[in-house]
Design a protein around this motif. Structure first.
Motif, PDB file in Angstrom:
ATOM      1  N   SER A 120       0.823  -1.194   0.000  1.00 16.93           N
ATOM      2  CA  SER A 120       0.000   0.000   0.000  1.00 16.93           C
ATOM      3  C   SER A 120       0.866   1.256   0.000  1.00 16.93           C
ATOM      4  N   ALA A 121       1.878   1.272   0.853  1.00 17.90           N
ATOM      5  CA  ALA A 121       2.755   2.445   0.940  1.00 17.90           C
ATOM      6  C   ALA A 121       3.500   2.659  -0.366  1.00 17.90           C
ATOM      7  N   PHE A 122       4.039   1.603  -0.917  1.00 19.83           N
ATOM      8  CA  PHE A 122       4.843   1.723  -2.132  1.00 19.83           C
ATOM      9  C   PHE A 122       3.995   2.108  -3.331  1.00 19.83           C
ATOM     10  N   SER A 123       2.842   1.495  -3.481  1.00 19.97           N
ATOM     11  CA  SER A 123       2.033   1.818  -4.662  1.00 19.97           C
ATOM     12  C   SER A 123       1.457   3.212  -4.577  1.00 19.97           C
ATOM     13  N   SER A 124       1.378   3.763  -3.378  1.00 22.71           N
ATOM     14  CA  SER A 124       0.822   5.108  -3.271  1.00 22.71           C
ATOM     15  C   SER A 124       1.799   6.169  -3.764  1.00 22.71           C
ATOM     16  N   ILE A 125       3.066   5.813  -3.973  1.00 25.42           N
ATOM     17  CA  ILE A 125       4.018   6.821  -4.461  1.00 25.42           C
ATOM     18  C   ILE A 125       4.429   6.581  -5.905  1.00 25.42           C
ATOM     19  N   MET A 126       3.710   5.717  -6.584  1.00 19.79           N
ATOM     20  CA  MET A 126       4.023   5.458  -7.986  1.00 19.79           C
ATOM     21  C   MET A 126       3.618   6.670  -8.823  1.00 19.79           C
ATOM     22  N   LYS A 127       4.472   7.031  -9.766  1.00 21.89           N
ATOM     23  CA  LYS A 127       4.146   8.161 -10.635  1.00 21.89           C
ATOM     24  C   LYS A 127       3.736   7.585 -11.984  1.00 21.89           C
ATOM     25  N   ILE A 128       2.460   7.483 -12.193  1.00 18.08           N
ATOM     26  CA  ILE A 128       2.002   6.920 -13.459  1.00 18.08           C
ATOM     27  C   ILE A 128       1.235   7.998 -14.195  1.00 18.08           C
ATOM     28  N   SER A 129       1.504   8.163 -15.465  1.00 18.18           N
ATOM     29  CA  SER A 129       0.956   9.286 -16.224  1.00 18.18           C
ATOM     30  C   SER A 129      -0.539   9.133 -16.449  1.00 18.18           C
ATOM     31  N   GLY A 130      -1.180  10.223 -16.735  1.00 18.47           N
ATOM     32  CA  GLY A 130      -2.613  10.179 -17.030  1.00 18.47           C
ATOM     33  C   GLY A 130      -3.439  10.286 -15.763  1.00 18.47           C
ATOM     34  N   THR A 131      -4.687  10.597 -15.902  1.00 13.16           N
ATOM     35  CA  THR A 131      -5.563  10.664 -14.730  1.00 13.16           C
ATOM     36  C   THR A 131      -5.966   9.252 -14.334  1.00 13.16           C
ATOM     37  N   GLU A 132      -6.546   9.147 -13.177  1.00 11.95           N
ATOM     38  CA  GLU A 132      -6.819   7.817 -12.634  1.00 11.95           C
ATOM     39  C   GLU A 132      -7.657   6.949 -13.557  1.00 11.95           C
ATOM     40  N   THR A 133      -8.638   7.569 -14.227  1.00 13.62           N
ATOM     41  CA  THR A 133      -9.506   6.720 -15.055  1.00 13.62           C
ATOM     42  C   THR A 133      -8.913   6.411 -16.410  1.00 13.62           C
ATOM     43  N   GLU A 134      -7.770   7.088 -16.720  1.00  8.38           N
ATOM     44  CA  GLU A 134      -7.262   6.933 -18.084  1.00  8.38           C
ATOM     45  C   GLU A 134      -6.022   6.070 -18.196  1.00  8.38           C
ATOM     46  N   ILE A 135      -5.464   5.651 -17.079  1.00 11.58           N
ATOM     47  CA  ILE A 135      -4.189   4.942 -17.176  1.00 11.58           C
ATOM     48  C   ILE A 135      -4.407   3.630 -17.893  1.00 11.58           C
ATOM     49  N   PRO A 136      -3.700   3.436 -19.000  1.00 18.11           N
ATOM     50  CA  PRO A 136      -3.881   2.175 -19.720  1.00 18.11           C
ATOM     51  C   PRO A 136      -3.341   1.003 -18.899  1.00 18.11           C
ATOM     52  N   GLU A 137      -4.086  -0.069 -18.949  1.00 21.60           N
ATOM     53  CA  GLU A 137      -3.738  -1.253 -18.157  1.00 21.60           C
ATOM     54  C   GLU A 137      -2.332  -1.754 -18.488  1.00 21.60           C
ATOM     55  N   GLU A 138      -1.986  -1.668 -19.788  1.00 21.33           N
ATOM     56  CA  GLU A 138      -0.674  -2.195 -20.202  1.00 21.33           C
ATOM     57  C   GLU A 138       0.465  -1.398 -19.591  1.00 21.33           C
ATOM     58  N   GLU A 139       0.247  -0.073 -19.500  1.00 20.58           N
ATOM     59  CA  GLU A 139       1.312   0.763 -18.948  1.00 20.58           C
ATOM     60  C   GLU A 139       1.550   0.421 -17.483  1.00 20.58           C
ATOM     61  N   ILE A 140       0.450   0.235 -16.759  1.00 20.16           N
ATOM     62  CA  ILE A 140       0.582  -0.123 -15.349  1.00 20.16           C
ATOM     63  C   ILE A 140       1.293  -1.462 -15.230  1.00 20.16           C
ATOM     64  N   ALA A 141       0.880  -2.409 -16.081  1.00 16.56           N
ATOM     65  CA  ALA A 141       1.480  -3.743 -15.995  1.00 16.56           C
ATOM     66  C   ALA A 141       2.982  -3.689 -16.243  1.00 16.56           C
ATOM     67  N   GLU A 142       3.393  -2.904 -17.268  1.00 18.93           N
ATOM     68  CA  GLU A 142       4.818  -2.780 -17.574  1.00 18.93           C
ATOM     69  C   GLU A 142       5.586  -2.194 -16.397  1.00 18.93           C
ATOM     70  N   PHE A 143       4.990  -1.170 -15.810  1.00 23.14           N
ATOM     71  CA  PHE A 143       5.606  -0.486 -14.680  1.00 23.14           C
ATOM     72  C   PHE A 143       5.783  -1.442 -13.504  1.00 23.14           C
ATOM     73  N   MET A 144       4.732  -2.183 -13.198  1.00 26.85           N
ATOM     74  CA  MET A 144       4.744  -3.056 -12.018  1.00 26.85           C
ATOM     75  C   MET A 144       5.646  -4.267 -12.202  1.00 26.85           C
ATOM     76  N   LYS A 145       5.840  -4.648 -13.462  1.00 29.65           N
ATOM     77  CA  LYS A 145       6.668  -5.843 -13.707  1.00 29.65           C
ATOM     78  C   LYS A 145       8.080  -5.670 -13.189  1.00 29.65           C
ATOM     79  N   LYS A 146       8.507  -4.410 -13.056  1.00 32.40           N
ATOM     80  CA  LYS A 146       9.873  -4.175 -12.611  1.00 32.40           C
ATOM     81  C   LYS A 146      10.091  -4.641 -11.172  1.00 32.40           C
ATOM     82  N   LEU A 147       8.969  -4.788 -10.429  1.00 34.81           N
ATOM     83  CA  LEU A 147       9.109  -5.351  -9.096  1.00 34.81           C
ATOM     84  C   LEU A 147       9.047  -6.870  -9.230  1.00 34.81           C
ATOM     85  N   ARG A 148      10.223  -7.470  -9.330  1.00 40.00           N
ATOM     86  CA  ARG A 148      10.273  -8.912  -9.485  1.00 40.00           C
ATOM     87  C   ARG A 148       9.863  -9.545  -8.170  1.00 40.00           C
TER      88      ARG A 148
END
Lengths: 334, 61
Positions: free
Chosen positions: A282-310
């Motif tokens: 919860s703490a870590f995901s709350s500081i993620m800087k992901i572009s776009g407004t909350e309703t517009e963030i493309p699912e793929e972009e989030i997935a790519e971003f999160m994949k970096k946390l192995r």
């Protein structure tokens, strides 16, 4: 001179780092042995289980039990020492929260046996030989091995625990504090702390971290310690590194931070938290800087971003998996 | 990230859904929820609910 109290150091599923941590008291150990006699301590003394069985209940004043509870012997030792001791402390992250051995809850006993006795590259076992836990030799000797449990438990899952000391292993300063409490108690100068207390700060590591805390933290990209050059001054979160500081108790003098490594959470969660990993997630995901407004963030972009946390599971529950809400993995891996 | 974590725990990723619905979008709300319920019924009880069975049985789902 009053009689010395009896103390013991018992082992569960341990790496014995906690034994070494106690020995690191070095010269201060003399103060301990002025007031206490070390009875059962497998790594240091030759006292056998039957000698402990022969003691009276409560004869041992204090036992430090380190290691998780992973097999029947670990549980036997826990129950035996609980019976014979007035005070039992879950010493170290393994006894307190499960620790590194707790990560075995991602698999099953059968998978472990298969890996150890067949699947590893250098094992040749065409007859699928497995160790027996009970065997009677032709001469009539009964041999026994402990039985592995299906899952890893913490000390307080099997016995009543009086105090908890987390960390992997407890630091020298924590041990010195513990020693002082023991000395004060024996000399009558101090009282025992309230039962159930943990030797740690009520607040998180961020409070005592020497690094400068920025006004706002945004993670542009999740980074990992093994391929990132770590800045020794900046907050780790600022550098995209998942530092467990925000979710973990302080009291360890930020030892890891001081050698330029992020916190891994071995001091355990604060009192307000039910699940250590979820709290950090919860703490870590709350500081993620992901572009776009909350309703517009493309699912793929989030997935790519999160994949970096192995390995989110291993990173978030490195020391506390048996104490997590889900406790274990249910489907087989691979 | 929670989805990745739950998948590691062994749960099917379709068990988690996030939807942004305002108080005025009643129809969207009921379609989303009903669709979700249908998906979950198809997936069956969570492996964590298979208590009483041995862990081995639960794991072989």
């Amino acid at each position: 001179m009053s009689e010395k109290i009896k103390i013991a150091i018992a082992q569960g599923a341990t790496c014995s780092g906690c034994d070494i941590a106690i020995l690191d008291l070095d010269v201060d150990l003399l103060k301990l042995f002025e007031v206490a006699d070390l009875t059962f301590a497998p790594i240091l003394t030759d006292i056998k289980f039957k000698d402990v069985e022969a003691m009276k209940d409560g004869e041992i004043t204090l036992t430090l039990y380190h290691g998780a509870v992973r097999n029947t012997e670990n549980e036997y030792v826990a129950k035996l020492l609980r019976k014979k001791s007035k005070i039992l402390i879950a010493y170290g992250a393994c006894a307190a929260f499960g620790g590194i051995p707790g990560l075995a809850n991602v698999t099953t006993r059968e998978n472990i046996m298969n890996t150890v006795y067949e699947d590893t590259a250098s094992t040749v076992n065409p007859e699928h030989v497995r160790p027996q836990t009970k065997y009677v030799t032709p001469e009539g000797h009964k041999l026994e091995l402990p039985e592995l449990f299906e899952e890893v438990k913490t000390l307080d899952d099997v016995v009543d625990v009086d105090y908890i000391i987390g960390a992997c292993p407890p630091t020298r300063e924590m041990n010195v504090q513990l020693l002082q409490v023991i000395l004060d108690f024996v000399s009558g100068k101090g009282e025992l702390p309230p039962k159930g207390m943990i030797l740690a700060c009520e607040r998180t590591l961020c409070e005592e971290c020497p690094r400068e805390k920025p006004e706002k933290v945004y993670v542009d990209e999740i980074k990992s310690v093994d391929y990132t050059e770590l800045d020794p001054e900046k907050c780790f979160l600022e550098q995209g590194i998942l530092c467990f500081g925000p979710a973990t108790r302080g009291g360890c003098d930020s030892k890891c931070i001081n050698v330029n490594m992020p916190c891994r959470g071995c001091m355990g969660p604060t009192a307000a938290v039910m699940d250590h990993g979820a709290s950090m997630l919860s703490a870590f995901s709350s500081i993620m800087k992901i572009s776009g407004t909350e309703t517009e963030i493309p699912e793929e972009e989030i997935a790519e971003f999160m994949k970096k946390l192995r390995d989110p599971l291993g990173t978030l529950y490195r020391f506390t998996l048996p104490k997590s809400l889900l406790k274990r993995v249910v489907k087989e891996q691979k | 990230m929670l989805r990745l974590l739950l998948v590691q725990f062994g749960l099917d990723q379709d068990r988690l859904e996030l939807a942004w619905i305002s108080a005025g979008e009643a129809e969207k709300f009921s379609t989303t929820i009903n669709g979700f319920i249908d998906r979950i019924i198809e997936l069956g009880p969570s492996p964590y609910r298979l208590e009483g069975k041995s862990v081995k049985e639960a794991v072989s789902v």
